[in-house]
Design an enzyme around this catalytic site. Structure first.
Site, PDB file in Angstrom:
ATOM      1  N   ASN A 272       0.882  -1.172   0.000  1.00 10.65           N
ATOM      2  CA  ASN A 272       0.000   0.000   0.000  1.00 10.65           C
ATOM      3  C   ASN A 272       0.917   1.218   0.000  1.00 10.65           C
ATOM      4  O   ASN A 272       1.492   1.559   1.027  1.00 10.65           O
ATOM      5  CB  ASN A 272      -0.880  -0.048   1.260  1.00 10.65           C
ATOM      6  CG  ASN A 272      -1.726   1.196   1.442  1.00 10.65           C
ATOM      7  OD1 ASN A 272      -1.820   2.032   0.551  1.00 10.65           O
ATOM      8  ND2 ASN A 272      -2.344   1.317   2.608  1.00 10.65           N
ATOM      9  N   TRP A 273       1.043   1.825  -1.162  1.00 12.40           N
ATOM     10  CA  TRP A 273       1.999   2.936  -1.283  1.00 12.40           C
ATOM     11  C   TRP A 273       1.509   4.200  -0.580  1.00 12.40           C
ATOM     12  O   TRP A 273       2.278   5.116  -0.365  1.00 12.40           O
ATOM     13  CB  TRP A 273       2.274   3.247  -2.757  1.00 12.40           C
ATOM     14  CG  TRP A 273       3.077   2.204  -3.484  1.00 12.40           C
ATOM     15  CD1 TRP A 273       3.485   0.981  -3.007  1.00 12.40           C
ATOM     16  CD2 TRP A 273       3.577   2.282  -4.832  1.00 12.40           C
ATOM     17  NE1 TRP A 273       4.200   0.310  -3.965  1.00 12.40           N
ATOM     18  CE2 TRP A 273       4.276   1.092  -5.101  1.00 12.40           C
ATOM     19  CE3 TRP A 273       3.489   3.246  -5.841  1.00 12.40           C
ATOM     20  CZ2 TRP A 273       4.888   0.840  -6.330  1.00 12.40           C
ATOM     21  CZ3 TRP A 273       4.094   3.001  -7.064  1.00 12.40           C
ATOM     22  CH2 TRP A 273       4.794   1.808  -7.305  1.00 12.40           C
ATOM     23  N   LYS A 274       0.208   4.260  -0.307  1.00  7.86           N
ATOM     24  CA  LYS A 274      -0.398   5.455   0.304  1.00  7.86           C
ATOM     25  C   LYS A 274      -0.100   6.690  -0.557  1.00  7.86           C
ATOM     26  O   LYS A 274       0.031   6.561  -1.778  1.00  7.86           O
ATOM     27  CB  LYS A 274       0.075   5.608   1.752  1.00  7.86           C
ATOM     28  CG  LYS A 274      -0.164   4.332   2.569  1.00  7.86           C
ATOM     29  CD  LYS A 274      -0.044   4.517   4.049  1.00  7.86           C
ATOM     30  CE  LYS A 274      -0.293   3.185   4.738  1.00  7.86           C
ATOM     31  NZ  LYS A 274      -0.267   3.297   6.196  1.00  7.86           N
TER      32      LYS A 274
ATOM     33  N   HIS B 270      -9.691   1.161   4.601  1.00  4.81           N
ATOM     34  CA  HIS B 270      -8.454   1.394   5.347  1.00  4.81           C
ATOM     35  C   HIS B 270      -8.728   2.369   6.490  1.00  4.81           C
ATOM     36  O   HIS B 270      -9.515   3.308   6.340  1.00  4.81           O
ATOM     37  CB  HIS B 270      -7.372   1.953   4.410  1.00  4.81           C
ATOM     38  CG  HIS B 270      -6.020   1.935   5.045  1.00  4.81           C
ATOM     39  ND1 HIS B 270      -5.632   2.889   5.954  1.00  4.81           N
ATOM     40  CD2 HIS B 270      -4.992   1.060   4.959  1.00  4.81           C
ATOM     41  CE1 HIS B 270      -4.407   2.599   6.381  1.00  4.81           C
ATOM     42  NE2 HIS B 270      -4.006   1.482   5.793  1.00  4.81           N
TER      43      HIS B 270
ATOM     44  N   GLU C 296      -7.139   4.777   7.615  1.00  2.00           N
ATOM     45  CA  GLU C 296      -6.889   6.197   7.310  1.00  2.00           C
ATOM     46  C   GLU C 296      -8.073   6.799   6.567  1.00  2.00           C
ATOM     47  O   GLU C 296      -8.438   7.954   6.788  1.00  2.00           O
ATOM     48  CB  GLU C 296      -5.580   6.326   6.504  1.00  2.00           C
ATOM     49  CG  GLU C 296      -4.370   6.049   7.396  1.00  2.00           C
ATOM     50  CD  GLU C 296      -3.156   5.478   6.684  1.00  2.00           C
ATOM     51  OE1 GLU C 296      -3.065   5.559   5.442  1.00  2.00           O
ATOM     52  OE2 GLU C 296      -2.286   4.934   7.395  1.00  2.00           O
TER      53      GLU C 296
ATOM     54  N   GLU D 116      -5.840  -4.908  10.350  1.00  2.00           N
ATOM     55  CA  GLU D 116      -4.803  -3.915  10.598  1.00  2.00           C
ATOM     56  C   GLU D 116      -5.109  -3.174  11.901  1.00  2.00           C
ATOM     57  O   GLU D 116      -5.924  -2.235  11.902  1.00  2.00           O
ATOM     58  CB  GLU D 116      -4.751  -2.901   9.446  1.00  2.00           C
ATOM     59  CG  GLU D 116      -4.385  -3.506   8.119  1.00  2.00           C
ATOM     60  CD  GLU D 116      -3.765  -2.468   7.182  1.00  2.00           C
ATOM     61  OE1 GLU D 116      -2.659  -2.714   6.707  1.00  2.00           O
ATOM     62  OE2 GLU D 116      -4.379  -1.418   6.968  1.00  2.00           O
TER      63      GLU D 116
ATOM     64  N   GLY E 240       2.169   2.158  10.850  1.00  2.00           N
ATOM     65  CA  GLY E 240       3.154   3.231  10.743  1.00  2.00           C
ATOM     66  C   GLY E 240       3.800   3.626  12.058  1.00  2.00           C
ATOM     67  O   GLY E 240       4.460   4.652  12.156  1.00  2.00           O
TER      68      GLY E 240
ATOM     69  N   SER F 284       3.096  -2.162  10.500  1.00  2.00           N
ATOM     70  CA  SER F 284       4.532  -2.244  10.791  1.00  2.00           C
ATOM     71  C   SER F 284       5.114  -3.628  10.512  1.00  2.00           C
ATOM     72  O   SER F 284       5.979  -4.111  11.232  1.00  2.00           O
ATOM     73  CB  SER F 284       4.822  -1.810  12.229  1.00  2.00           C
ATOM     74  OG  SER F 284       4.465  -0.451  12.403  1.00  2.00           O
TER      75      SER F 284
ATOM     76  N   GLY G   9       2.664  -1.167   4.326  1.00  2.39           N
ATOM     77  CA  GLY G   9       2.744   0.257   4.011  1.00  2.39           C
ATOM     78  C   GLY G   9       4.186   0.681   3.787  1.00  2.39           C
ATOM     79  O   GLY G   9       4.745   0.505   2.708  1.00  2.39           O
TER      80      GLY G   9
HETATM   81  P1  PGA Z   1       2.575   0.182   7.698  1.00  4.33           P
HETATM   82  O1  PGA Z   1       1.134   0.418   7.049  1.00  4.33           O
HETATM   83  O2  PGA Z   1       3.117  -1.093   7.150  1.00  4.33           O
HETATM   84  O3  PGA Z   1       3.376   1.378   7.295  1.00  4.33           O
HETATM   85  O4  PGA Z   1       2.374   0.100   9.197  1.00  4.33           O
HETATM   86  C1  PGA Z   1       0.263  -0.652   6.787  1.00  4.33           C
HETATM   87  C2  PGA Z   1      -1.023  -0.139   6.169  1.00  4.33           C
HETATM   88  O5  PGA Z   1      -1.526   0.910   6.595  1.00  4.33           O
HETATM   89  O6  PGA Z   1      -1.570  -0.758   5.235  1.00  4.33           O
END
Ligand code: PGA
Length: 251
Positions: free
Chosen positions: A9-11, A96, A98, A167, A173, A213, A234
């Protein structure tokens, strides 16, 4: 048989040129080896049409990070599931944390998005997970059950097409990862809910990814659990060395 999957997931990272370079580098890194899992990269919308034809579709699936909750029309700034599919992308991350937290995506909005994605042949990677206070109050099972209920309006046939991602928001993150035991416990619980609703066969075939993470140093331990079928990655998906290190956890 359910699939093992490592999805990136490049965000909101990488310019178009940087994204193209990252996709090319990953494609090159995977070219000569056989993977024991499906590999997916979910990129910003503007990258999709460029990245999709660049990668070997046998090795790498491409997906979006979101899609609109409307079919088409006067929704300035939105990108529909049909548009995503027209780039050759096959997946879309939905729900997600976010998007839920910052863009106020409700159960109704997510329900519409999941159904539109399926209508247009995309595989939703549907995310669920509790925040820290909910974990501390031992409410994680309740929270994921409620979030999961929003895809339980799907027919058995449609539900069988989706991928789930657990998640925990406190692990995204933050560098804090769920322990392998915590991940296994809640993944098994999620699978039991799917079994109750759709039966054992559908539950057994459902891929449930862990996200939060995940990195090369902890992926193997997490993926070794019987109910953890891979990861949604991520930060570590932005470096080919790290992402490949996670993919290699299945080798
Ligand atoms: P992260 O994000 O690996 O940076 O913790 C995972 C995600 O939000 O899909």
């Amino acid at each position: 048989m359910r699939k093992n999957i490592v999805a990136g997931n490049w965000k909101m990272n990488k310019t178009l040129q940087e994204g193209i370079a990252l996709a090319k580098e990953l494609d090159g890194a995977l070219a000569s080896e056989k993977q024991n899992c499906d590999v997916i990269i979910c990129t910003p919308f503007i990258h999709l049409a460029s990245v999709t034809p660049l990668v070997n579709p046998v090795k790498i699936g491409v997906g979006a990070e979101n899609c609109a909750d409307k079919e088409s029309g006067a929704y300035t700034g939105e990108v529909s599931a049909a548009m995503v599919a027209s780039t050759g992308a096959k997946y879309v991350i939905l729900g997600h944390s976010e998007r839920r937290a910052y863009y106020h995506e409700t159960v109704e909005i997510l329900d519409a998005k999941v159904k539109l994605a399926l209508t247009h042949g995309l595989t939703p990677i549907f995310c669920i997970g509790e925040v820290l206070e909910e974990r501390e109050a031992n409410k994680q099972n309740e929270v994921v059950a409620t979030q999961l209920a929003s895809v339980f309006s799907l027919s058995k046939e449609d539900f069988s097409k989706i991928v789930l991602a657990y998640e925990p928001v406190w692990a995204i993150g933050t560098g804090k990862t769920a322990s392998p035991a915590q991940a296994q416990e809640i993944h098994a619980f999620i699978r039991s809910l799917v079994a109750e609703k759709y039966g054992k066969e559908v539950a057994d075939d459902c891929s449930i990814l862990y996200g939060g993470s995940c990195k090369p140093s902890n992926a193997k331990e997490l993926f070794a659990n019987p109910d953890v079928d891979g990861g949604l990655i991520g930060g570590a998906a932005l470096s080919v060395a790290d992402f490949k290190g996670i993919i290699d956890a299945f080798n």
